[in-house]
Design a protein around this motif. Structure first.
Motif, PDB file in Angstrom:
ATOM      1  N   VAL A  21       0.596  -1.236   0.011  1.00  0.00           N
ATOM      2  CA  VAL A  21       0.063   0.019  -0.019  1.00  0.00           C
ATOM      3  C   VAL A  21       0.968   1.080  -0.018  1.00  0.00           C
ATOM      4  CG1 VAL A  21      -1.511   1.198   1.341  1.00  0.00           C
ATOM      5  CG2 VAL A  21      -2.053  -1.082   1.059  1.00  0.00           C
ATOM      6  N   LEU A  22       2.019   1.299   0.819  1.00  0.00           N
ATOM      7  CA  LEU A  22       2.758   2.366   0.679  1.00  0.00           C
ATOM      8  C   LEU A  22       3.388   2.606  -0.458  1.00  0.00           C
ATOM      9  CD1 LEU A  22       4.338   1.939   4.577  1.00  0.00           C
ATOM     10  CD2 LEU A  22       2.371   3.510   3.788  1.00  0.00           C
ATOM     11  N   VAL A  23       3.772   1.435  -0.905  1.00  0.00           N
ATOM     12  CA  VAL A  23       4.803   1.729  -2.396  1.00  0.00           C
ATOM     13  C   VAL A  23       3.517   2.273  -3.451  1.00  0.00           C
ATOM     14  CG1 VAL A  23       5.855   0.400  -4.158  1.00  0.00           C
ATOM     15  CG2 VAL A  23       6.402  -0.051  -1.739  1.00  0.00           C
ATOM     16  N   SER A  24       2.466   1.666  -3.271  1.00  0.00           N
ATOM     17  CA  SER A  24       1.542   2.360  -4.400  1.00  0.00           C
ATOM     18  C   SER A  24       1.195   3.446  -4.325  1.00  0.00           C
ATOM     19  CB  SER A  24       0.334   1.536  -4.274  1.00  0.00           C
ATOM     20  OG  SER A  24      -0.536   1.563  -3.095  1.00  0.00           O
ATOM     21  N   LEU A  25       0.918   4.152  -2.996  1.00  0.00           N
ATOM     22  CA  LEU A  25       0.634   5.506  -2.887  1.00  0.00           C
ATOM     23  C   LEU A  25       1.826   6.350  -3.075  1.00  0.00           C
ATOM     24  CD1 LEU A  25      -1.065   5.266   0.755  1.00  0.00           C
ATOM     25  CD2 LEU A  25      -2.104   5.471  -1.766  1.00  0.00           C
ATOM     26  N   VAL A  30       4.531  10.365  -6.421  1.00  0.00           N
ATOM     27  CA  VAL A  30       5.540  10.682  -7.229  1.00  0.00           C
ATOM     28  C   VAL A  30       5.070  11.290  -8.810  1.00  0.00           C
ATOM     29  CG1 VAL A  30       7.474  10.025  -8.485  1.00  0.00           C
ATOM     30  CG2 VAL A  30       7.160   9.646  -6.061  1.00  0.00           C
ATOM     31  N   ALA A  31       4.009  10.363  -9.429  1.00  0.00           N
ATOM     32  CA  ALA A  31       3.391  10.680 -10.653  1.00  0.00           C
ATOM     33  C   ALA A  31       2.555  11.930 -10.522  1.00  0.00           C
ATOM     34  CB  ALA A  31       2.679   9.636 -11.299  1.00  0.00           C
ATOM     35  N   ALA A  32       2.036  12.197  -9.723  1.00  0.00           N
ATOM     36  CA  ALA A  32       1.200  13.508  -9.439  1.00  0.00           C
ATOM     37  C   ALA A  32       1.995  14.550  -9.132  1.00  0.00           C
ATOM     38  CB  ALA A  32       0.067  13.242  -8.405  1.00  0.00           C
ATOM     39  N   TRP A  33       3.055  14.471  -8.513  1.00  0.00           N
ATOM     40  CA  TRP A  33       3.769  15.667  -7.910  1.00  0.00           C
ATOM     41  C   TRP A  33       4.761  15.778  -9.177  1.00  0.00           C
ATOM     42  CZ3 TRP A  33       9.526  15.509  -7.785  1.00  0.00           C
ATOM     43  CH2 TRP A  33       9.916  16.636  -7.455  1.00  0.00           C
ATOM     44  N   SER A  42       4.548  14.298 -20.272  1.00  0.00           N
ATOM     45  CA  SER A  42       3.920  13.170 -21.000  1.00  0.00           C
ATOM     46  C   SER A  42       2.792  12.398 -20.137  1.00  0.00           C
ATOM     47  CB  SER A  42       5.116  11.987 -21.258  1.00  0.00           C
ATOM     48  OG  SER A  42       4.514  11.001 -21.870  1.00  0.00           O
ATOM     49  N   ILE A  43       1.697  12.485 -20.848  1.00  0.00           N
ATOM     50  CA  ILE A  43       0.367  11.900 -20.231  1.00  0.00           C
ATOM     51  C   ILE A  43       0.741  10.434 -20.106  1.00  0.00           C
ATOM     52  CG2 ILE A  43      -2.168  11.725 -20.250  1.00  0.00           C
ATOM     53  CD1 ILE A  43      -1.217  14.454 -19.478  1.00  0.00           C
ATOM     54  N   GLN A  44       0.978   9.934 -20.957  1.00  0.00           N
ATOM     55  CA  GLN A  44       1.228   8.593 -21.052  1.00  0.00           C
ATOM     56  C   GLN A  44       2.040   7.912 -20.001  1.00  0.00           C
ATOM     57  OE1 GLN A  44       1.837  10.398 -23.783  1.00  0.00           O
ATOM     58  NE2 GLN A  44       0.430   9.590 -25.647  1.00  0.00           N
ATOM     59  N   VAL A  45       3.287   8.521 -19.515  1.00  0.00           N
ATOM     60  CA  VAL A  45       4.326   8.321 -18.804  1.00  0.00           C
ATOM     61  C   VAL A  45       3.502   8.293 -17.220  1.00  0.00           C
ATOM     62  CG1 VAL A  45       6.256   8.819 -17.125  1.00  0.00           C
ATOM     63  CG2 VAL A  45       6.297   8.742 -19.753  1.00  0.00           C
ATOM     64  N   VAL A  46       2.976   9.561 -16.996  1.00  0.00           N
ATOM     65  CA  VAL A  46       2.026   9.817 -15.801  1.00  0.00           C
ATOM     66  C   VAL A  46       0.883   8.917 -15.521  1.00  0.00           C
ATOM     67  CG1 VAL A  46       0.744  11.400 -14.410  1.00  0.00           C
ATOM     68  CG2 VAL A  46       2.601  12.151 -15.606  1.00  0.00           C
ATOM     69  N   ALA A  47       0.171   8.550 -16.541  1.00  0.00           N
ATOM     70  CA  ALA A  47      -0.971   7.666 -16.566  1.00  0.00           C
ATOM     71  C   ALA A  47      -0.288   6.174 -16.254  1.00  0.00           C
ATOM     72  CB  ALA A  47      -1.807   7.751 -17.856  1.00  0.00           C
ATOM     73  N   GLY A  48       0.788   5.860 -16.972  1.00  0.00           N
ATOM     74  CA  GLY A  48       1.194   4.690 -16.731  1.00  0.00           C
ATOM     75  C   GLY A  48       1.517   4.238 -15.505  1.00  0.00           C
ATOM     76  N   VAL A  49       2.348   5.118 -14.729  1.00  0.00           N
ATOM     77  CA  VAL A  49       2.740   4.979 -13.296  1.00  0.00           C
ATOM     78  C   VAL A  49       1.738   4.827 -12.342  1.00  0.00           C
ATOM     79  CG1 VAL A  49       4.236   6.176 -11.563  1.00  0.00           C
ATOM     80  CG2 VAL A  49       5.117   6.260 -13.669  1.00  0.00           C
ATOM     81  N   ILE A  50       0.531   5.977 -12.580  1.00  0.00           N
ATOM     82  CA  ILE A  50      -0.496   5.930 -11.766  1.00  0.00           C
ATOM     83  C   ILE A  50      -1.431   4.530 -12.188  1.00  0.00           C
ATOM     84  CG2 ILE A  50      -2.615   6.987 -11.258  1.00  0.00           C
ATOM     85  CD1 ILE A  50      -1.604   9.595 -11.983  1.00  0.00           C
ATOM     86  N   CYS A  51      -1.221   4.043 -13.139  1.00  0.00           N
ATOM     87  CA  CYS A  51      -2.053   2.904 -13.243  1.00  0.00           C
ATOM     88  C   CYS A  51      -1.438   1.519 -12.641  1.00  0.00           C
ATOM     89  CB  CYS A  51      -2.051   2.475 -14.704  1.00  0.00           C
ATOM     90  SG  CYS A  51      -3.592   3.339 -15.755  1.00  0.00           S
TER      91      CYS A  51
END
Length: 206
Positions: A21-25, A30-33, A42-51
């Motif tokens: 849970v901590l790693v996922s948060l 980090v992606a949102a920051w 890059s929206i693809q990179v951010v979306a990929g990390v968030i997914c």
């Protein structure tokens, strides 16, 4: 109760999923920051990390619910999902560690050509222009390109290739470490499913 019993196995499985849970948060944060402060456009990179972060969060949620409720079905699906993730992650980690210099350069060039927004991020961050050669007839986000004359710019491949091997080894090592924690999760879940709750009815099924 000695370690290895019902309570100890339950607590170990819960602790492992709290770590997930901590790693996922952390991944989502980090992606949102990075997107918020303009470090990654890059929206693809951010979306990929968030997914990836959300998927890991869901897996950890299933594991926590299964551990807290001693739910046989949830624990079974948790084991299946972790086993599949282990196979994929172990394969990717070994591939990262086994790539030679020519293969790394080819993959870097393919990744560079796929996204213009990523090119802009890399040029701005590393202060470089172009991948294998500097084209002064096109725009560049690097600070060196805005100087007059822009003759001090280096190609991004010269900078990236210096650290590509170290980064891949680091990513491969981290991936191997987490892949073994996933196997630990599978083992704990399997063991936990086969231990009878001492507080339950002695005649009940697990």
């Amino acid at each position: 109760m000695v370690c290895g019993g019902f309570v100890c196995t339950k607590n170990s499985l819960c602790a492992l999923n709290v770590l997930y849970v901590l790693v996922s948060l952390l991944l989502v944060g980090v992606a949102a920051w990075g997107k918020w402060f303009g470090l990654v456009s890059s929206i693809q990179v951010v979306a990929g990390v968030i997914c990836v972060g959300i998927f890991l969060l869901l897996v950890a949620f299933v594991g926590l619910c299964g551990a807290l409720r001693h739910h046989q079905v949830l624990l079974f699906f948790y084991m299946i999902i972790l086993s599949l993730v282990f196979v994929v992650q172990l394969s990717v980690s070994c591939a990262c560690l086994a790539l030679n210099e020519d293969q790394r350069n080819h993959l870097l060039e393919v990744g560079w050509n796929k996204s213009e927004s990523m090119q802009t991020d890399v040029e701005k961050t590393l202060n470089c222009c172009g991948f294998s050669h500097v084209d002064y007839n096109r725009s560049c986000a690097a600070i060196c390109f805005k100087q007059q004359p822009p003759l001090s710019c280096t190609t991004c491949s010269d900078i990236i290739e210096k650290y590509a091997g170290q980064v891949l080894r680091f990513v491969g090592g981290i991936g191997l470490f987490f892949s073994f924690t996933e196997m630990l999760g599978v083992w704990l879940a399997r063991r936990y499913r086969n231990i009878k709750d001492p507080r339950s009815n002695p005649g009940a099924f697990l």
